[in-house]
Write a protein that holds these residues in place. Structure first.
Motif, PDB file in Angstrom:
ATOM      1  N   LYS A 178       0.844  -1.197   0.000  1.00 20.49           N
ATOM      2  CA  LYS A 178       0.000   0.000   0.000  1.00 20.49           C
ATOM      3  C   LYS A 178       0.882   1.250   0.000  1.00 20.49           C
ATOM      4  CE  LYS A 178      -3.910  -2.226   2.293  1.00 20.49           C
ATOM      5  NZ  LYS A 178      -4.898  -2.034   1.211  1.00 20.49           N
ATOM      6  N   THR A 179       0.721   2.056  -1.044  1.00 23.69           N
ATOM      7  CA  THR A 179       1.559   3.247  -1.205  1.00 23.69           C
ATOM      8  C   THR A 179       0.766   4.550  -1.097  1.00 23.69           C
ATOM      9  OG1 THR A 179       1.270   3.069  -3.603  1.00 23.69           O
ATOM     10  CG2 THR A 179       3.235   2.038  -2.650  1.00 23.69           C
ATOM     11  N   ASN A 180      -0.572   4.465  -1.137  1.00 21.69           N
ATOM     12  CA  ASN A 180      -1.412   5.656  -1.093  1.00 21.69           C
ATOM     13  C   ASN A 180      -2.310   5.616   0.143  1.00 21.69           C
ATOM     14  OD1 ASN A 180      -0.285   5.643  -3.621  1.00 21.69           O
ATOM     15  ND2 ASN A 180      -2.104   6.339  -4.677  1.00 21.69           N
ATOM     16  N   ASN A 181      -2.840   6.771   0.518  1.00 23.44           N
ATOM     17  CA  ASN A 181      -3.635   6.837   1.740  1.00 23.44           C
ATOM     18  C   ASN A 181      -5.123   6.554   1.522  1.00 23.44           C
ATOM     19  OD1 ASN A 181      -1.901   7.255   3.992  1.00 23.44           O
ATOM     20  ND2 ASN A 181      -1.426   9.311   3.212  1.00 23.44           N
ATOM     21  N   ILE A 182      -5.862   7.495   0.924  1.00 21.15           N
ATOM     22  CA  ILE A 182      -7.322   7.380   0.898  1.00 21.15           C
ATOM     23  C   ILE A 182      -7.857   7.374  -0.527  1.00 21.15           C
ATOM     24  CG2 ILE A 182      -9.508   8.428   1.639  1.00 21.15           C
ATOM     25  CD1 ILE A 182      -8.004   9.771   3.909  1.00 21.15           C
ATOM     26  N   VAL A 208      -6.216  12.482  -0.591  1.00 14.02           N
ATOM     27  CA  VAL A 208      -7.451  11.777  -0.918  1.00 14.02           C
ATOM     28  C   VAL A 208      -7.593  11.762  -2.437  1.00 14.02           C
ATOM     29  CG1 VAL A 208      -9.951  11.684  -0.660  1.00 14.02           C
ATOM     30  CG2 VAL A 208      -8.540  12.594   1.218  1.00 14.02           C
ATOM     31  N   ASP A 209      -7.701  10.588  -3.026  1.00 20.01           N
ATOM     32  CA  ASP A 209      -7.900  10.458  -4.468  1.00 20.01           C
ATOM     33  C   ASP A 209      -9.350  10.091  -4.734  1.00 20.01           C
ATOM     34  OD1 ASP A 209      -5.259  11.038  -5.022  1.00 20.01           O
ATOM     35  OD2 ASP A 209      -4.623   8.943  -4.963  1.00 20.01           O
ATOM     36  N   ILE A 210     -10.023  10.916  -5.564  1.00 19.33           N
ATOM     37  CA  ILE A 210     -11.450  10.743  -5.835  1.00 19.33           C
ATOM     38  C   ILE A 210     -11.632  10.148  -7.233  1.00 19.33           C
ATOM     39  CG2 ILE A 210     -13.686  11.902  -6.013  1.00 19.33           C
ATOM     40  CD1 ILE A 210     -12.573  14.068  -4.159  1.00 19.33           C
ATOM     41  N   PHE A 234      -6.971   3.301   3.051  1.00 18.84           N
ATOM     42  CA  PHE A 234      -8.289   3.626   3.588  1.00 18.84           C
ATOM     43  C   PHE A 234      -9.272   3.918   2.455  1.00 18.84           C
ATOM     44  CE2 PHE A 234      -5.014   5.213   6.516  1.00 18.84           C
ATOM     45  CZ  PHE A 234      -5.310   4.483   7.660  1.00 18.84           C
ATOM     46  N   TYR A 235     -10.569   3.781   2.786  1.00 18.80           N
ATOM     47  CA  TYR A 235     -11.623   4.088   1.814  1.00 18.80           C
ATOM     48  C   TYR A 235     -12.718   4.887   2.521  1.00 18.80           C
ATOM     49  CZ  TYR A 235     -15.201   3.630  -1.751  1.00 18.80           C
ATOM     50  OH  TYR A 235     -16.147   3.914  -2.705  1.00 18.80           O
ATOM     51  N   LEU A 236     -13.241   5.916   1.846  1.00 17.88           N
ATOM     52  CA  LEU A 236     -14.291   6.750   2.426  1.00 17.88           C
ATOM     53  C   LEU A 236     -15.669   6.147   2.145  1.00 17.88           C
ATOM     54  CD1 LEU A 236     -13.038  10.356   1.537  1.00 17.88           C
ATOM     55  CD2 LEU A 236     -12.622   9.010   3.614  1.00 17.88           C
ATOM     56  N   SER A 237     -16.306   5.643   3.182  1.00 14.29           N
ATOM     57  CA  SER A 237     -17.680   5.127   3.086  1.00 14.29           C
ATOM     58  C   SER A 237     -18.608   6.197   3.651  1.00 14.29           C
ATOM     59  CB  SER A 237     -17.806   3.814   3.859  1.00 14.29           C
ATOM     60  OG  SER A 237     -17.010   2.810   3.273  1.00 14.29           O
ATOM     61  N   ASP A 257     -15.014 -10.475   0.120  1.00 18.11           N
ATOM     62  CA  ASP A 257     -13.677 -11.034  -0.084  1.00 18.11           C
ATOM     63  C   ASP A 257     -12.895 -10.194  -1.082  1.00 18.11           C
ATOM     64  OD1 ASP A 257     -14.037 -13.126   1.671  1.00 18.11           O
ATOM     65  OD2 ASP A 257     -14.832 -14.481   0.143  1.00 18.11           O
ATOM     66  N   GLY A 258     -11.642  -9.945  -0.772  1.00 20.90           N
ATOM     67  CA  GLY A 258     -10.760  -9.254  -1.704  1.00 20.90           C
ATOM     68  C   GLY A 258     -10.619  -7.775  -1.461  1.00 20.90           C
ATOM     69  N   ILE A 259     -11.454  -7.191  -0.616  1.00 21.42           N
ATOM     70  CA  ILE A 259     -11.333  -5.753  -0.319  1.00 21.42           C
ATOM     71  C   ILE A 259     -10.547  -5.589   0.974  1.00 21.42           C
ATOM     72  CG2 ILE A 259     -12.602  -3.705   0.401  1.00 21.42           C
ATOM     73  CD1 ILE A 259     -14.549  -4.130  -1.720  1.00 21.42           C
ATOM     74  N   ASP A 260      -9.374  -4.991   0.864  1.00 23.39           N
ATOM     75  CA  ASP A 260      -8.462  -4.884   1.998  1.00 23.39           C
ATOM     76  C   ASP A 260      -8.199  -3.438   2.395  1.00 23.39           C
ATOM     77  OD1 ASP A 260      -8.034  -7.687   2.370  1.00 23.39           O
ATOM     78  OD2 ASP A 260      -6.748  -7.694   0.619  1.00 23.39           O
ATOM     79  N   PHE A 261      -9.241  -2.607   2.315  1.00 23.05           N
ATOM     80  CA  PHE A 261      -9.182  -1.269   2.897  1.00 23.05           C
ATOM     81  C   PHE A 261      -9.562  -1.332   4.373  1.00 23.05           C
ATOM     82  CE2 PHE A 261     -11.078  -0.093  -1.369  1.00 23.05           C
ATOM     83  CZ  PHE A 261     -10.022   0.670  -1.847  1.00 23.05           C
ATOM     84  N   ILE A 262      -9.233  -0.262   5.094  1.00 24.34           N
ATOM     85  CA  ILE A 262      -9.951   0.052   6.328  1.00 24.34           C
ATOM     86  C   ILE A 262     -10.970   1.118   5.946  1.00 24.34           C
ATOM     87  CG2 ILE A 262      -9.864   1.027   8.639  1.00 24.34           C
ATOM     88  CD1 ILE A 262      -7.031   0.039   8.916  1.00 24.34           C
TER      89      ILE A 262
END
Length: 366
Positions: A178-182, A208-210, A234-237, A257-262
């Motif tokens: 993981k190299t990026n934040n959000i 934050v990348d949109i 991370f991911y913005l929900s 399965d397969g989604i490894d964000f917080i």
């Protein structure tokens, strides 16, 4: 004819046979108990056993949304099985209950005496009201079917189940890659919750990348979020409204399965009553976007703490079976157990009373 045996005359084989009968009976009781539909959202006050009845109830989805397929509703999995769902309007006058989705009708038919009318919506009051004239028909409905826990037909966007077999993963490798934040994939750019303003403030302190209609195209045509989760921490929900019980696919889609964000959650004030603890981060726990950004930087640089969230989230799985399907099972339940004449609901009051609040976590923009 009766046979009596003393303890001395019973052979070992007979004792074993009787013990086996007892085991089979016990297992059947356990199986009956497990038939109840438990989930992390709510437990309906239903009896433990499935039921049969001499009465058969027809439920007509008179005005359904285009995306809903009535063939997906299987009453064999409901607590009561003596119901049928139809969209055949010729059965309207003989149906026990009639469902109207909020944006799928403009006029209402004459209501037969004793028939139960159900108002259905999965949108927050802000977005339900945009397409529904509450003044014209607000006193026509008896029950509701909604994401809200107090609806007769409780219809969450999805159910979360504990995984029976937790996948084995190389979490250290996941963390290192993981190299990026959000990341944030979003298609509605102006919302009641002002999530777009919150993100503008947050992006002053952390990148934050949109993606999507409100940002740049996702570089992955298929399974965008799964691929993004390989490089983002991370991911913005973020929900479009801040309303009680309003927990949608924005967060529930993170439990596959397969989604490894917080996931970072902003929405229902009672999200903590719905989502598993330590599987997400909530903006409501921070006084400002700046405070949240500082916490995310700390978690994102701490391998042990970061991985602990992923491992806890991996214990739960979004198994679908949500939206309106579960609510129809509940409607069948209430048709069976009702003991008094259905009440008349003021839909406008039901939609708004003690449900939503305006955002108060965004610094004023100059």
């Amino acid at each position: 004819m009766f046979f009596f045996f003393s303890a001395k005359t019973l052979s070992v084989a007979v004792l074993a046979f009787l013990f086996g009968i007892w085991i089979i009976w016990t297992l059947r009781q356990i199986k009956d108990f497990e038939r109840t539909n438990s989930n992390t959202f709510k437990k309906q006050p239903q009896h433990l056993r499935t039921h049969a009845s001499n009465t058969y109830f027809t439920i007509i989805f008179y005005a359904k949304p285009a995306w809903f397929n009535p063939k997906t509703v299987v009453f064999d999995k409901c607590s009561f099985k003596n119901c049928e769902l139809t969209i055949d309007k010729q059965l309207f006058s003989t149906s026990a209950a009639v469902i109207f989705h909020h944006d799928s009708f403009s006029t209402l038919p004459e209501k037969p005496s004793g028939q139960v009318w159900i108002f259905a919506t999965l949108e927050s009051p802000f977005y339900t009201s945009k397409s529904f004239n509450t003044d014209r028909s607000k006193m026509q409905f008896n029950w509701t079917m909604s994401y809200r826990k107090d609806a007769e037909g409780f219809s969450p966007y999805a159910f979360l189940r504990k995984q029976l077999h937790i996948p084995v993963k190389n979490y250290t490798s996941i963390f290192i890659n993981k190299t990026n934040n959000i990341a944030w994939v979003v298609s509605h750019c102006q919302t009641q919750s002002k999530r777009e303003a919150y993100v503008r403030e947050l992006s002053k302190y952390i990148d934050v990348d949109i993606y999507g209609k409100c940002g740049k195209p996702c570089p992955f045509k298929e399974d965008c979020k799964i691929h993004l989760s390989k490089i983002y921490r991370f991911y913005l929900s973020f929900e479009n409204s801040l309303c009680k019980d309003y927990v949608t696919e924005k967060i529930l889609s993170m439990y596959i399965d397969g989604i490894d964000f917080i996931p970072i959650v902003r929405g229902a004030p009672n999200a903590g009553d719905i989502l598993p603890h330590k599987t997400y981060i909530s903006t409501s726990d921070f006084k400002s976007p700046q405070k949240l950004a500082a916490f995310l930087k700390m978690i994102g640089s701490d391998e042990s703490r970061y991985i602990s969230y992923l491992k806890e989230k991996e214990k739960y799985l979004n198994n679908g079976n949500g939206m309106l399907k579960a609510g129809i099972c509940d409607i069948c339940y209430h048709l069976n157990v009702r003991k008094q004449k259905p009440k008349i609901i003021d839909i406008n009051k039901w939609l708004w009373e003690n449900q939503c609040h305006l955002p108060n976590d965004i610094p004023s923009e100059k």
